[in-house]
Design a protein around this motif. Structure first.
Motif, PDB file in Angstrom:
ATOM      1  N   GLU A  74       0.842  -1.102  -0.073  1.00  0.00           N
ATOM      2  CA  GLU A  74       0.003  -0.030  -0.033  1.00  0.00           C
ATOM      3  C   GLU A  74       0.924   1.320  -0.001  1.00  0.00           C
ATOM      4  N   TYR A  75       2.034   1.151   0.887  1.00  0.00           N
ATOM      5  CA  TYR A  75       2.886   2.521   0.818  1.00  0.00           C
ATOM      6  C   TYR A  75       4.132   2.596  -0.095  1.00  0.00           C
ATOM      7  N   HIS A  76       4.212   1.411  -0.845  1.00  0.00           N
ATOM      8  CA  HIS A  76       5.084   1.339  -1.848  1.00  0.00           C
ATOM      9  C   HIS A  76       4.779   0.391  -3.205  1.00  0.00           C
ATOM     10  N   GLY A  77       4.302   1.359  -4.151  1.00  0.00           N
ATOM     11  CA  GLY A  77       3.945   1.109  -5.485  1.00  0.00           C
ATOM     12  C   GLY A  77       2.342   0.571  -5.558  1.00  0.00           C
ATOM     13  N   GLY A  78       1.997   0.157  -4.189  1.00  0.00           N
ATOM     14  CA  GLY A  78       0.297  -0.066  -4.188  1.00  0.00           C
ATOM     15  C   GLY A  78      -0.605   0.962  -4.067  1.00  0.00           C
ATOM     16  N   ALA A  79       0.149   2.284  -3.994  1.00  0.00           N
ATOM     17  CA  ALA A  79      -0.711   3.382  -3.682  1.00  0.00           C
ATOM     18  C   ALA A  79      -1.584   3.850  -5.115  1.00  0.00           C
ATOM     19  N   ILE A  80      -0.922   3.554  -6.169  1.00  0.00           N
ATOM     20  CA  ILE A  80      -1.888   3.911  -7.401  1.00  0.00           C
ATOM     21  C   ILE A  80      -3.199   3.476  -7.224  1.00  0.00           C
ATOM     22  N   GLU A  81      -3.651   2.289  -7.147  1.00  0.00           N
ATOM     23  CA  GLU A  81      -4.821   1.845  -7.126  1.00  0.00           C
ATOM     24  C   GLU A  81      -5.851   2.675  -6.346  1.00  0.00           C
ATOM     25  N   THR A  82      -5.195   2.598  -5.100  1.00  0.00           N
ATOM     26  CA  THR A  82      -6.127   3.312  -4.090  1.00  0.00           C
ATOM     27  C   THR A  82      -6.206   4.889  -4.446  1.00  0.00           C
ATOM     28  N   ALA A  83      -5.417   5.607  -4.902  1.00  0.00           N
ATOM     29  CA  ALA A  83      -5.332   6.904  -5.385  1.00  0.00           C
ATOM     30  C   ALA A  83      -6.196   7.135  -6.519  1.00  0.00           C
ATOM     31  N   MET A  84      -6.395   6.048  -7.469  1.00  0.00           N
ATOM     32  CA  MET A  84      -7.353   6.141  -8.444  1.00  0.00           C
ATOM     33  C   MET A  84      -8.677   6.112  -8.148  1.00  0.00           C
ATOM     34  N   ARG A  85      -8.999   5.121  -6.972  1.00  0.00           N
ATOM     35  CA  ARG A  85     -10.390   5.162  -6.444  1.00  0.00           C
ATOM     36  C   ARG A  85     -10.731   6.560  -5.992  1.00  0.00           C
ATOM     37  N   GLN A  86      -9.867   6.951  -5.104  1.00  0.00           N
ATOM     38  CA  GLN A  86     -10.172   8.344  -4.569  1.00  0.00           C
ATOM     39  C   GLN A  86     -10.584   9.456  -5.419  1.00  0.00           C
ATOM     40  N   LEU A  87      -9.523   9.503  -6.413  1.00  0.00           N
ATOM     41  CA  LEU A  87      -9.545  10.479  -7.414  1.00  0.00           C
ATOM     42  C   LEU A  87     -10.918  10.480  -8.444  1.00  0.00           C
TER      43      LEU A  87
END
Length: 239
Positions: free
Chosen positions: A95-108
């Protein structure tokens, strides 16, 4: 065993990937365009092609000290095969290294107004993924370059604008600058290109694997077997 897929199928004389013959892709498409096709189901427009290729380049490596690179090196140092060493590095992505993109996409994807979104997140003490960096405090140089490339090729996306708006609102409402980092930019760019959030971490993996291969191979070539933390760097605080 029966299976349904829209990704690819083998014919008598070729492999068809998302409706395109592999032989034609070999002759006409770059590797990054082929990646775009197999992940999205369509060929990229010229503007998307340039930016997508640059995105993959921007995440090819970020130093030996990253969790994924260190993991690949540690596993390689114990005599494991290259595939095991690289796989270990991939498994270190979280989640904090490389995996943040997916979560950020859902938030945005759910943000309607940057000001209201930031205010609510701060009130609820909810982490906004894609902003802030351990090393880069003023700006992420990779993001600066990617925005420049997007402007150069004329690529526009409301999500890229939204990401900058959130960065500004964070500085105003939090009173401290949290830079838009590479995960945040990639999340915004991928949404604009029509990728679903589930693809986010996959794009990072595709971009980072060459770096992990390089680290694992170098470890075997240049270092002595079996890495170990120096006891001087370990503080025991047990009984």
């Amino acid at each position: 065993m029966k299976c349904k897929t829209a990704v690819s199928h083998l014919t008598d004389d070729d492999l068809v990937i998302r409706g395109e013959k592999l032989s034609s892709l070999v002759a006409e498409a770059s590797f990054t365009d082929a990646v775009f096709l197999i992940l999205s189901g369509r060929k990229p427009a010229a503007k998307e092609s340039r930016l997508f290729a640059s995105i993959l380049t921007s995440i090819i490596d970020h130093g030996t000290g990253t969790a994924s690179a260190l993991t690949s090196r540690f596993v390689a140092s114990t005599g494991n095969a290259l595939n095991a060493s690289v796989a270990a590095g991939v498994l270190a992505l979280g989640e904090y290294h490389g995996g943040a993109i997916e979560t950020a996409m859902r938030q945005l994807a759910d943000v309607k107004d940057a000001k209201a979104f930031v205010a609510e997140a701060l009130k609820e003490k909810r982490r906004i993924m894609g902003f802030g960096h351990k090393v880069y405090k003023d700006e992420d140089p990779r993001v600066t370059q990617l925005y420049g490339i997007a402007e150069e090729v004329g690529y526009e996306s409301p999500y890229l604008t939204l990401a900058r708006d959130i960065e500004r609102e964070l500085a105003v409402q939090k009173g401290k600058k949290l830079v838009l980092n590479i995960d945040g930019f990639i999340a915004a760019a991928l949404l604009g290109m029509g990728f679903p959030p589930e693809v986010g971490k996959g794009v990072f993996i595709i971009g980072r694997v060459p770096g992990l291969v390089a680290h694992a191979v170098e470890e075997r070539q240049r270092e002595k077997p079996v890495r170990r933390l120096d006891e001087a760097d370990i503080e025991y605080d047990g009984k």
